[in-house]
Design a protein around this motif. Structure first.
Motif: not given
Length: 518
Positions: A38, A121-126, A129
């Motif tokens: 996470t 898993d950063f989802k849409a938060d590139s 990251k």
């Protein structure tokens, strides 16, 4: 299975703490296989990489390099012979082991994060990251810069090592500096360009675009000076370094604290201290008393207790070990009216403490101690539930805006002398609190002299001497004192490099070779 000390196993990587964003609970109960799932996991991994900044007084390059320079002696107690290794350039039992282990542990933690972050898993938060990656690369560059300055030929490790692959040969300094420059350029490109006034207080201490650009300028100036090169390979040119520093000066939101003495608690006016994270601190290592006497927490600023007046309280100054006694030549070198002298150095006689001072077992007593980071008796660690040995909490500004201005003056000296003059003027105007002490800037030596006074006892002088040439360093550092205790002979055969710890050489199965002269 034998492992070099610089290759720490994964179980050691997750213990950390510090101020604000560094205040976390230890996480040494998870393995890497069960971790990095996470964004919170990635954040904790990043914190573990930052936490190595706080480790160990004997492994702190600030203390090491000040004692090695012409501005301070070893000091400490008469039995503290280890400090003489740095002061007198003599080989003594593994004294640099703490620094070697500290920096390679930090590098390992950065490499672990960089290797595993794509599995998070950063989802849409590139954006987050990329920021974590950038901060890890900044820290890796920071750790490697200290290593390569101290030891020269060091192993270059950019991924966690696999079992059985522990004996890594030393790389050339050119390769290490190219990696440092690459990491810093990548870091600067992927960090938010948030001006100082908009940085949330909870993020103080985190690396920023401005820290990466400033460190890039410092790395460029040291590498090209010490090794006599025009650029860092094909990675960074003088134009690149100048542009990076210019970006910090013009766009970062950092500025000079109006009065120099208010930069440090020990020298500040009543209620005038500018704060631990003020507008001048481009990159600041965070310390805290919250270890509360637990030495294993490594939260506190150990250098503070090491340089404090030995074993006694005088006026506002609290006790310490008496390390890095200041060379009287530095005190005398300041011009009259320069506020930096009394803000940087404690003078036992001039401050009226000669009748109360007790020599005791102080080694290399000069009558002068470092003021900038000395412990003070107001809100000392014991008053806050801590211990004076472990829990001093004044932050260390690794990069101050004044340093950035002086780098800007140096980089612009031949191409834009008017700009260089303006940057120098800002620093001197603040130092003297007037414009009457300005000097016409004609040569780089004037900037080097200004750096000596502005950054005195902050860990920069030794490296500034070396990048002017080994002969310059020897001329400045060699000292003949009234007694043999102050006799220092810089050995040019070492080229200013420190000895690689013998423990590491012994564990390396013949892979590591000792530096010349040691």
């Amino acid at each position: 299975m034998k492992k070099l000390l610089f290759l720490f196993i994964a179980g050691s990587m997750l213990a950390s703490c510090g101020k604000k964003f560094l205040e976390t609970s230890p996480l040494d109960r998870k393995t890497i296989d069960a971790f990095y799932k996470t964004p919170a996991d990635a954040y904790q991994g990043l914190v573990s990489a930052y936490s190595m900044l706080d480790q160990d007084g004997y492994g702190n390059i600030l203390l090491t390099s000040e004692i090695a320079s012409d501005d301070a002696f070893g000091g400490g107690g008469n039995a503290d012979q280890g400090l003489n290794q740095w002061d007198k350039f003599i080989n003594m039992n593994d004294i640099n082991a703490a620094a070697w282990s500290k920096y390679y542990t930090g590098i390992y933690r950065c490499n672990i994060l960089l290797q595993n972050i794509n599995g998070v898993d950063f989802k849409a938060d590139s954006t987050t990251k990329h920021r974590y990656i950038a901060e890890a690369k900044f820290l890796r560059a920071y750790y490697y810069f200290d290593l390569v300055r101290m030891f020269g030929n060091v192993p270059l490790i950019t991924v966690p090592l696999e079992p059985g692959n522990y004996f890594i040969p030393q790389s050339t300094p050119d390769s290490v500096y190219a990696q440092i420059a690459t990491d810093l350029k990548d870091a600067a490109s992927n960090m938010p360009a948030t001006a100082f006034g908009s940085i949330p207080s909870g993020e103080y201490g985190r690396a920023t675009k401005w820290a990466a650009e400033s460190l890039l300028g410092r790395v460029f100036l040291y590498y090209t000076g010490y090794y006599g090169k025009q650029s860092i390979g094909s990675v960074v040119s003088k134009t690149d370094a100048t542009a990076a520093i210019e970006d910090v000066i013009q766009n970062s939101g950092y500025s000079l604290v109006p009065k120099f003495n208010n930069l440090f608690r020990a020298s500040s006016d009543a209620n005038g201290f500018a704060g631990q994270n003020n507008q001048e601190g481009v990159f600041v290592i965070q310390y805290t008393y919250l270890g509360l006497g637990d030495a294993n927490q490594n939260n506190g600023n150990r250098v503070q207790v090491m340089i404090g007046i030995r074993s006694q309280v005088l006026g506002p100054y609290y006790k310490g070990w008496g390390a890095a006694t200041v060379n009287p030549a530095l005190y005398r070198a300041f011009q009259n009216g320069d506020t930096r002298r009394t803000s940087s150095i404690i003078s036992i006689d001039d401050e009226g403490y000669s009748a109360d001072y007790t020599l005791g077992d102080q080694a290399q007593y000069t009558g002068y101690f470092i003021k900038k980071y000395t412990p003070i008796n107001d809100k000392k660690p014991e008053d806050l539930g801590g211990n004076f040995q472990w829990d001093n909490y004044d932050n260390y500004p690794v990069i101050r805006f004044a340093d950035v201005l002086l780098m800007g003056a140096e980089l612009n000296l031949t191409t834009n002398p008017g700009k260089a003059q303006g940057y120098l003027d800002q620093v001197r105007d603040r130092a003297f609190q007037d414009q009457a002490h300005r000097v016409t800037l004609n040569n780089v030596q004037q900037i080097m002299d200004e750096r000596r006074f502005e950054l005195a006892l902050e860990g920069h002088r030794y490296w500034d001497l070396l990048r002017q040439g080994v002969s310059v360093a020897k001329s400045a550092i060699d000292n003949t004192g009234a007694t043999a205790a102050f006799n220092v002979t810089f050995r040019p055969e070492t080229k200013g490099l420190f000895s690689i710890p013998e423990t590491q050489i012994n564990l390396s199965n013949g892979t590591l070779k000792q530096n010349t002269g040691w």
